[in-house]
Design a protein around this motif. Structure first.
Motif, short mmCIF file in Angstrom:
data_model
loop_
_atom_site.label_atom_id
_atom_site.label_comp_id
_atom_site.label_asym_id
_atom_site.label_seq_id
_atom_site.Cartn_x
_atom_site.Cartn_y
_atom_site.Cartn_z
N ILE A 76 -0.86 0.48 9.29
CA ILE A 76 0.38 0.37 8.52
C ILE A 76 1.18 -0.81 9.07
O ILE A 76 1.42 -0.90 10.29
N VAL A 77 1.57 -1.69 8.16
CA VAL A 77 2.30 -2.89 8.55
C VAL A 77 3.74 -2.77 8.06
O VAL A 77 3.99 -2.69 6.86
N ARG A 78 4.66 -2.72 9.04
CA ARG A 78 6.10 -2.68 8.73
C ARG A 78 6.79 -3.83 9.47
O ARG A 78 6.67 -3.92 10.70
N ASN A 79 7.47 -4.63 8.69
CA ASN A 79 8.24 -5.74 9.30
C ASN A 79 7.39 -6.58 10.24
O ASN A 79 7.79 -6.96 11.33
N GLY A 80 6.12 -6.82 9.82
CA GLY A 80 5.23 -7.66 10.60
C GLY A 80 4.56 -6.96 11.76
O GLY A 80 3.73 -7.57 12.44
N ILE A 98 -4.21 -8.25 4.58
CA ILE A 98 -2.87 -7.68 4.62
C ILE A 98 -1.85 -8.69 4.12
O ILE A 98 -0.95 -8.38 3.31
N LEU A 99 -1.96 -9.92 4.57
CA LEU A 99 -1.04 -10.97 4.16
C LEU A 99 -1.14 -11.24 2.66
O LEU A 99 -0.13 -11.40 1.97
N ARG A 122 -9.81 -0.90 2.10
CA ARG A 122 -8.91 -0.85 0.95
C ARG A 122 -7.49 -1.17 1.45
O ARG A 122 -7.00 -0.53 2.40
N THR A 123 -6.85 -2.15 0.80
CA THR A 123 -5.51 -2.60 1.20
C THR A 123 -4.56 -2.51 0.01
O THR A 123 -4.90 -3.01 -1.07
N GLU A 124 -3.40 -1.84 0.22
CA GLU A 124 -2.41 -1.68 -0.84
C GLU A 124 -1.00 -1.86 -0.27
O GLU A 124 -0.76 -1.64 0.93
N ARG A 125 -0.07 -2.26 -1.17
CA ARG A 125 1.33 -2.36 -0.76
C ARG A 125 2.12 -1.22 -1.38
O ARG A 125 2.01 -0.97 -2.59
N HIS A 126 2.87 -0.51 -0.56
CA HIS A 126 3.73 0.58 -0.98
C HIS A 126 5.16 0.23 -0.58
O HIS A 126 5.57 0.46 0.57
N GLY A 127 5.91 -0.35 -1.49
CA GLY A 127 7.27 -0.82 -1.19
C GLY A 127 7.22 -1.97 -0.22
O GLY A 127 6.57 -3.01 -0.48
N ASN A 128 7.91 -1.83 0.89
CA ASN A 128 7.91 -2.88 1.92
C ASN A 128 6.83 -2.66 2.97
O ASN A 128 6.77 -3.39 3.97
N VAL A 129 5.98 -1.65 2.72
CA VAL A 129 4.94 -1.30 3.70
C VAL A 129 3.57 -1.65 3.10
O VAL A 129 3.29 -1.35 1.94
N VAL A 130 2.72 -2.24 3.91
CA VAL A 130 1.33 -2.52 3.52
C VAL A 130 0.41 -1.60 4.32
O VAL A 130 0.52 -1.54 5.55
N ARG A 131 -0.46 -0.90 3.60
CA ARG A 131 -1.41 0.01 4.24
C ARG A 131 -2.84 -0.52 4.05
O ARG A 131 -3.21 -0.94 2.95
N GLN A 132 -3.60 -0.39 5.12
CA GLN A 132 -5.01 -0.81 5.06
C GLN A 132 -5.87 0.31 5.67
O GLN A 132 -5.73 0.64 6.85
N ALA A 133 -6.73 0.91 4.82
CA ALA A 133 -7.65 1.96 5.27
C ALA A 133 -9.05 1.38 5.40
O ALA A 133 -9.51 0.65 4.52
N VAL A 134 -9.71 1.72 6.51
CA VAL A 134 -11.06 1.21 6.79
C VAL A 134 -11.99 2.39 7.03
O VAL A 134 -11.67 3.29 7.82
#
Length: 406
Positions: A76-80, A98-99, A122-134
């Protein structure tokens, strides 16, 4: 030295049984393989669905479902800042993906190979958060190979069972036919044997009546002669049927038979008939003789039928040539019986050996059994027979039999 005899009917039934067993085995094996293939496809698809479901749950909830799976990671990517990267395999997460998703907002799904395995990402953006499941596909591939190996073993066992079942079913299917053929042979042999005695008595009594022909009216004499001829022909038919039944009974064993000596004895025995029909027979055989492996009575009957056919189609003053030679380097004995009589229609070369097929020319036995019996004898002795000729230009029969081993 004796040679085991193989009945052509038994050989045919054996080939039929083998073909039937092979077809049944192939059909059952095909069903087993089809079921195994369908099971493999369905199972692998279900396993693929499980991987997709875990990835979907992780992306939707933002946590790894249930306990922490060693084959599933969530970043989970929040604020970098990246969460969950401390337990990830080398090379994860995919920061480029992710970028790209953070910039475009479009979901991304991909696979890549690293660390001797294949990862599904699988990479998706949910609002200001980017999630990447492997998800690590190593477990799925291992399960696929285990399943494939189990299905292969099951398939081999199934094919072995199919072969056993096919063999058993083919034997049960052919058994009634074998019994029917055996009963047919016994019936022909028994019926022919029982008919011989009354036919012989009938012919003898007719001959006795013909001795008093001078005191009988001419129409009665003519009918008696027809009766004697008919009873003799019927006796000949019965003899041929009995010889055929005995030939295929499977009881005799092969022995060494001098074909040259048989031919010489036959020509001597037929001297009276040859003279009666004004025919001359020439016999060409080597002095040392030629020996084949066979049944003496059957081979004598074969020679007799061929010579009888030549006499029946010969013309007064004609010739019958009988030659016996060694061919194929001594491995085969060739018998040729040729005449210069009524000849043979080339179109009927293959049908004349069929039982009860009669010719339209010639005299003597015209019952359609003699040449059929010749073919049976030759085939039972693992040989071949061919016929050549032209109308009004004689006929030539060539028999090839394996020479007896020394």
């Amino acid at each position: 030295m004796t040679y085991a005899r193989r009945d052509p009917d038994q050989r045919l039934l054996r080939r039929t049984r083998i073909v039937l067993a092979v077809n049944l085995t192939a059909a059952i094996s095909w069903v087993v393989l089809l079921v195994g293939g369908i099971a493999y496809v369905v199972t692998t698809q279900q396993q693929e669905g499980v991987a997709d479901r875990y990835l979907g749950l992780a992306m939707h909830k933002g946590t790894v479902p249930g306990i922490q799976y060693s084959c599933l990671w969530l970043f989970i990517v929040r604020n970098g800042e990246v969460e969950g990267a401390d337990q990830a395999p080398p090379g994860l997460p995919l920061r480029g993906s992710i970028l790209a998703v953070a910039t475009s907002g479009l979901p991304m799904e991909e696979s890549f190979s690293r660390n001797d395995t294949v990862y599904r990402v699988r990479t998706e953006r949910h609002g200001n958060v980017v999630r990447q499941a492997v998800f690590d596909d190593a477990y799925l591939r291992e399960n696929h190979w285990h399943l494939f190996g189990a299905l292969v073993i099951a398939g081999l066992v199934g094919m072995a069972g199919a072969a056993a079942a096919g063999t058993r079913l083919s034997r049960r299917a052919i058994a009634p036919l074998e019994e029917a053929l055996d009963r047919q042979r016994r019936f022909v042999a028994d019926a022919s044997h029982e008919l011989r005695a009354p036919l012989t008595r009938l012919h003898t009594r007719t001959q006795l009546l013909l001795r008093g022909a001078p005191t009988l009216p001419q129409p009665v004499v003519a009918e008696l002669r027809q009766l004697a001829r008919g009873s003799r022909e019927l006796s000949e038919v019965v003899d041929d049927l009995l010889a055929s039944a005995r030939l295929r009974s499977g009881r005799p064993e092969f022995e060494r038979v001098d074909l040259s000596a048989l031919a010489a004895d036959l020509i001597a025995a037929e001297a009276g008939r040859l003279g009666e029909h004004e025919l001359v027979a020439h016999l060409a055989v080597p002095e040392s003789g030629l020996v084949v492996a066979g049944i003496e009575a059957s081979l004598r009957r074969m020679l007799s039928a061929l010579v009888d056919n030549a006499i029946g189609h010969g013309r007064p003053g004609g010739k019958i040539a009988i030659g016996i030679t060694a061919v194929d380097g001594g491995r085969t004995v060739e018998l040729v019986v040729a005449d210069d009589g009524a000849g043979l229609d080339p179109a009927r070369r293959h049908t004349i050996f069929t039982r009860f097929v009669r010719g339209n020319t010639g005299r003597g036995q015209r019952h359609g059994i003699g040449l059929a019996l010749v073919r049976e004898v030759v085939e039972d002795h693992r040989g071949t027979i061919t016929a050549e000729g032209e109308p009004d230009n004689g006929a030539r029969f060539t028999v090839r039999l394996p020479a007896a081993r020394r």
